[in-house]
Scaffold this motif. Structure first.
Motif, mmCIF file in Angstrom:
data_model
loop_
_atom_site.group_PDB
_atom_site.id
_atom_site.type_symbol
_atom_site.label_atom_id
_atom_site.label_comp_id
_atom_site.label_asym_id
_atom_site.label_seq_id
_atom_site.Cartn_x
_atom_site.Cartn_y
_atom_site.Cartn_z
ATOM 1 N N CYS A 62 0.794 -1.242 -0.082
ATOM 2 C CA CYS A 62 -0.013 0.105 -0.155
ATOM 3 C C CYS A 62 0.884 1.228 -0.066
ATOM 4 C CB CYS A 62 -0.777 0.027 1.253
ATOM 5 S SG CYS A 62 -0.021 0.044 2.636
ATOM 6 N N GLY A 63 2.231 1.098 0.195
ATOM 7 C CA GLY A 63 3.176 2.313 0.412
ATOM 8 C C GLY A 63 2.904 3.204 1.565
ATOM 9 N N PHE A 64 2.028 2.787 2.517
ATOM 10 C CA PHE A 64 1.811 3.604 3.833
ATOM 11 C C PHE A 64 3.123 4.006 4.460
ATOM 12 C CE2 PHE A 64 -2.949 3.122 4.512
ATOM 13 C CZ PHE A 64 -3.096 3.830 3.297
ATOM 14 N N CYS A 65 3.795 2.729 4.674
ATOM 15 C CA CYS A 65 5.196 3.091 5.225
ATOM 16 C C CYS A 65 6.034 3.836 4.811
ATOM 17 C CB CYS A 65 5.870 1.538 5.258
ATOM 18 S SG CYS A 65 5.814 0.793 3.675
ATOM 19 N N GLU A 66 6.127 3.913 3.360
ATOM 20 C CA GLU A 66 7.041 4.832 2.494
ATOM 21 C C GLU A 66 6.659 6.434 2.893
ATOM 22 O OE1 GLU A 66 6.931 4.442 -1.500
ATOM 23 O OE2 GLU A 66 8.681 5.738 -1.746
ATOM 24 N N GLU A 67 5.146 6.659 3.096
ATOM 25 C CA GLU A 67 4.447 7.909 3.482
ATOM 26 C C GLU A 67 4.806 8.288 4.668
ATOM 27 O OE1 GLU A 67 1.762 9.495 1.796
ATOM 28 O OE2 GLU A 67 2.231 8.416 -0.178
ATOM 29 N N ALA A 68 4.981 7.354 5.761
ATOM 30 C CA ALA A 68 5.078 7.476 7.034
ATOM 31 C C ALA A 68 6.401 7.930 7.316
ATOM 32 C CB ALA A 68 4.729 6.589 7.711
ATOM 33 N N CYS A 69 7.450 7.423 6.511
ATOM 34 C CA CYS A 69 8.903 7.641 6.885
ATOM 35 C C CYS A 69 9.422 8.919 6.971
ATOM 36 C CB CYS A 69 9.879 6.677 6.229
ATOM 37 S SG CYS A 69 11.297 6.727 6.441
ATOM 38 N N PRO A 70 9.987 9.404 8.100
ATOM 39 C CA PRO A 70 10.487 10.642 8.030
ATOM 40 C C PRO A 70 11.923 11.036 7.396
ATOM 41 C CG PRO A 70 10.409 9.804 10.235
ATOM 42 C CD PRO A 70 10.058 8.821 9.279
ATOM 43 N N THR A 71 12.488 9.857 7.160
ATOM 44 C CA THR A 71 14.117 9.969 6.695
ATOM 45 C C THR A 71 14.061 9.377 5.342
ATOM 46 O OG1 THR A 71 14.402 7.716 7.651
ATOM 47 C CG2 THR A 71 14.746 9.648 9.299
ATOM 48 N N TYR A 72 13.115 9.084 4.560
ATOM 49 C CA TYR A 72 13.063 8.408 3.430
ATOM 50 C C TYR A 72 13.845 7.332 3.272
ATOM 51 C CZ TYR A 72 11.801 13.092 1.316
ATOM 52 O OH TYR A 72 11.115 14.257 1.198
ATOM 53 N N ALA A 73 13.859 6.494 4.394
ATOM 54 C CA ALA A 73 14.667 4.979 4.603
ATOM 55 C C ALA A 73 13.855 4.089 3.860
ATOM 56 C CB ALA A 73 14.800 4.690 5.910
ATOM 57 N N ILE A 74 12.712 3.932 4.077
ATOM 58 C CA ILE A 74 11.964 2.757 3.632
ATOM 59 C C ILE A 74 11.431 3.196 2.428
ATOM 60 C CG2 ILE A 74 9.905 3.303 4.827
ATOM 61 C CD1 ILE A 74 9.592 0.258 5.325
ATOM 62 N N GLN A 75 11.511 2.570 1.160
ATOM 63 C CA GLN A 75 11.112 2.955 0.011
ATOM 64 C C GLN A 75 10.492 1.618 -0.862
ATOM 65 O OE1 GLN A 75 13.861 5.250 -2.355
ATOM 66 N NE2 GLN A 75 14.224 6.495 -0.611
ATOM 67 N N LEU A 76 9.554 1.987 -1.758
ATOM 68 C CA LEU A 76 8.932 0.836 -2.518
ATOM 69 C C LEU A 76 9.572 0.870 -3.872
ATOM 70 C CD1 LEU A 76 6.622 1.131 -0.131
ATOM 71 C CD2 LEU A 76 5.297 -0.148 -1.762
ATOM 72 N N LEU A 77 9.938 -0.012 -4.404
ATOM 73 C CA LEU A 77 10.908 -0.063 -5.529
ATOM 74 C C LEU A 77 10.082 -0.752 -6.471
ATOM 75 C CD1 LEU A 77 14.290 -1.290 -4.215
ATOM 76 C CD2 LEU A 77 13.518 1.064 -4.490
ATOM 77 N N PRO A 78 10.278 -0.377 -7.934
ATOM 78 C CA PRO A 78 9.485 -0.901 -9.015
ATOM 79 C C PRO A 78 10.047 -2.327 -9.306
ATOM 80 C CG PRO A 78 10.828 0.853 -9.790
ATOM 81 C CD PRO A 78 10.956 0.919 -8.333
ATOM 82 N N ASP A 79 9.725 -3.211 -8.453
ATOM 83 C CA ASP A 79 10.278 -4.590 -8.729
ATOM 84 C C ASP A 79 9.296 -5.467 -8.218
ATOM 85 O OD1 ASP A 79 11.527 -7.242 -8.831
ATOM 86 O OD2 ASP A 79 12.850 -6.607 -7.339
ATOM 87 N N PHE A 80 8.689 -6.527 -9.070
ATOM 88 C CA PHE A 80 7.483 -7.448 -8.464
ATOM 89 C C PHE A 80 7.967 -8.635 -8.483
ATOM 90 C CE2 PHE A 80 6.992 -6.438 -12.881
ATOM 91 C CZ PHE A 80 6.862 -7.688 -13.485
#
Lengths: 171, 316
Positions: free
Chosen positions: A93-111
């Motif tokens: 869902c990408g909520f973790c990426e939205e919540a991350c204040p340090t841009y650490a966690i990111q969703l990559l284009p790889d499935f």
């Protein structure tokens, strides 16, 4: 009746059209940069971990697939002791990426994460951490945070005023 | 006598393989008409998809629901395959290549094809499931309404050729194929045939968007496979009958043997069935019945009347 025959004829003509299929394993689909695929932990420009173990991603996660434990090094810099994502629960869902204040966690284009064994879908920190800055190059959280760590004292951060000496009357 | 056994064995072999091959053909053709490639991984042109499908059907869990009527449940899928295979007895593939050269050929075909509805009704009823029962009911009423004028549409051909024997009907088309004088009859027979095999757009008994899968909701494994094969056999049967009755059967220029002409023509019609599936939307249930009883039934009667009148007028 004629409209039926017409639609049959038009469908028949599709026989000679160009095919829209991606022949997948040989021909990859072009994924947009914001595609929400595999989750990775990125590094800052100095090559250190960006994650500060704030637990915001785990709190934002609707399916509770992220678990981590924060710890500190001797300079007061926080990092996760372990970081675990259970991809068999993740809904990307990408909520973790939205919540991350340090841009650490990111969703990559790889499935391409299929596994024969369900247990292999539990990614540990060494599986998640990548030697890259991901989608936000040049950003270093500890360079802008007002926290004194190694090689940076209070007031030395980017755009930061030096700390006020509250014991002194001088301006 | 040994010759007859060879023909029976050959017909069975060819038909069952055709039905299996149609799995591939249908998926490939549908893909072509939807701008896709379809199966193209397993084997040359994805031909081994048939093998994979068959293996899958054999190894799937073959589950009989505890609430079903077990005997009827197991029996029902066999009925459709058996009845359709029986209909092929009278189809003349080429001069001399026919299992039974009956003088009542068309009547036998009609009788056997109407038996197919038992499979749907029994299967839907024995499943003891409301969706399955609804599908079976729809199947039954569709069959009843389309069976009637299917026979009537054929009578035009019978009037023109003066016989029920299919070999003689083909011979009677040596000058002119019957689809020209019997264009209306051909179109009505085609529509009825599609409804008879409950193929799209008339797949109302199994309409998967309304009823889960209609009459075969509860079926799995090879019992479902029998319904599947039965449907493809039905398509082949109707195509073969259309070719025999309206498109001159095995007749054609002499540079190819007659049986090849028959096969080519049949495959054209099978492809037409698949094209129909790719292009037309499903009618609503009451629309289907209304269309059948109020439009096609009177039209087929009219067709028979006019054909008979012209035949009488020409003879006197």
């Amino acid at each position: 009746m004629l409209s039926l025959l017409r639609s049959m004829w038009l469908v028949f003509l599709h026989m000679f059209h160009k095919r829209d299929t991606y022949q997948y394993p040989e021909q990859k689909a072009p994924l947009p940069a914001r595609w929400r695929g595999r989750i990775a932990l990125t590094r800052d420009p100095d090559g250190d971990e960006r994650c500060v173990g704030c637990y915001l991603c785990a709190a934002a996660c609707p399916v509770d697939c992220i678990s981590l434990q924060a710890t500190e090094d001797e300079h007061g810099r926080r990092y996760p002791e372990f970081f675990r994502i259970n991809f068999s629960r993740c809904i990307f869902c990408g909520f973790c990426e939205e919540a991350c204040p340090t841009y650490a966690i990111q969703l990559l284009p790889d499935f391409e994460m299929a596994e024969y064994n369900r247990q292999n879908l539990v990614y540990e920190k060494q599986d998640l951490l990548i030697p890259s800055q991901g989608k936000y190059p040049g950003y270093n959280y500890y360079k802008v945070a007002g926290l004194a760590i190694k090689n940076k004292d209070k007031g030395e951060a980017q755009d930061e005023e030096p700390p006020v000496d509250i014991k002194s009357l001088l301006p | 006598m040994t010759n007859a056994w060879w023909i029976i064995g050959g017909v069975l072999f060819v038909l069952l393989n055709t039905a299996a091959g149609l799995i591939w053909l249908e998926r490939r053709m549908l893909a072509l008409w939807q701008d896709r490639y379809g199966p193209n991984r397993a084997g040359p042109f994805g031909l081994f998809i048939v093998l994979a499908d068959t293996l899958k059907l054999f190894f799937k869990e073959d589950w009989i629901p505890p609430f079903a009527d077990k005997v009827v449940f197991v029996f029902a899928p066999a009925v459709v395959v058996a009845s359709v295979l029986m209909s092929f007895v009278i189809v003349p593939f080429a001069p001399g290549i026919v299992v039974a050269d009956m003088n009542i050929g068309i009547l036998f075909f009609l009788a056997m094809s109407s038996l197919g509805v038992y499979s749907i009704v029994l299967g839907g009823w024995a499943s003891n499931n409301k969706y399955a029962l609804l599908g079976a009911m729809r199947g039954a009423s569709q069959m009843i309404s389309y069976e009637v004028f299917m026979g009537l549409a054929l009578m035009g051909v019978v009037v023109l050729s003066g016989t029920f024997n299919l070999q003689q009907i083909v011979e009677a088309q040596r000058g002119l194929w019957f689809f020209i004088p019997q264009l209306l009859g051909f179109m009505i027979f085609m529509v009825a045939g599609i409804a008879e095999t409950h193929r799209l757009p008339f797949d109302i008994p199994e309409a998967e968007s309304e009823l889960v899968a209609g009459f075969h909701s509860e079926y799995s494994g090879m019992k479902f496979g029998m319904f599947f094969i039965g449907e493809y056999l039905g398509i082949t049967l109707i195509s073969a009958m259309v070719v025999t009755l309206y498109f001159g059967g095995w007749l054609g220029p002499a540079f190819l043997p007659p049986v090849i002409w028959f096969v080519i023509k049949t495959f054209v019609f099978i492809s037409l069935f698949i094209l129909l599936r790719a292009s037309l939307p499903r009618p609503r249930y009451d629309q289907l019945m209304e269309y059948g009883w109020k439009l096609l039934f009177p039209l087929s009667l009219l067709n028979l009347l006019i054909t008979a009148a012209i035949k009488l007028w020409l003879n006197t």
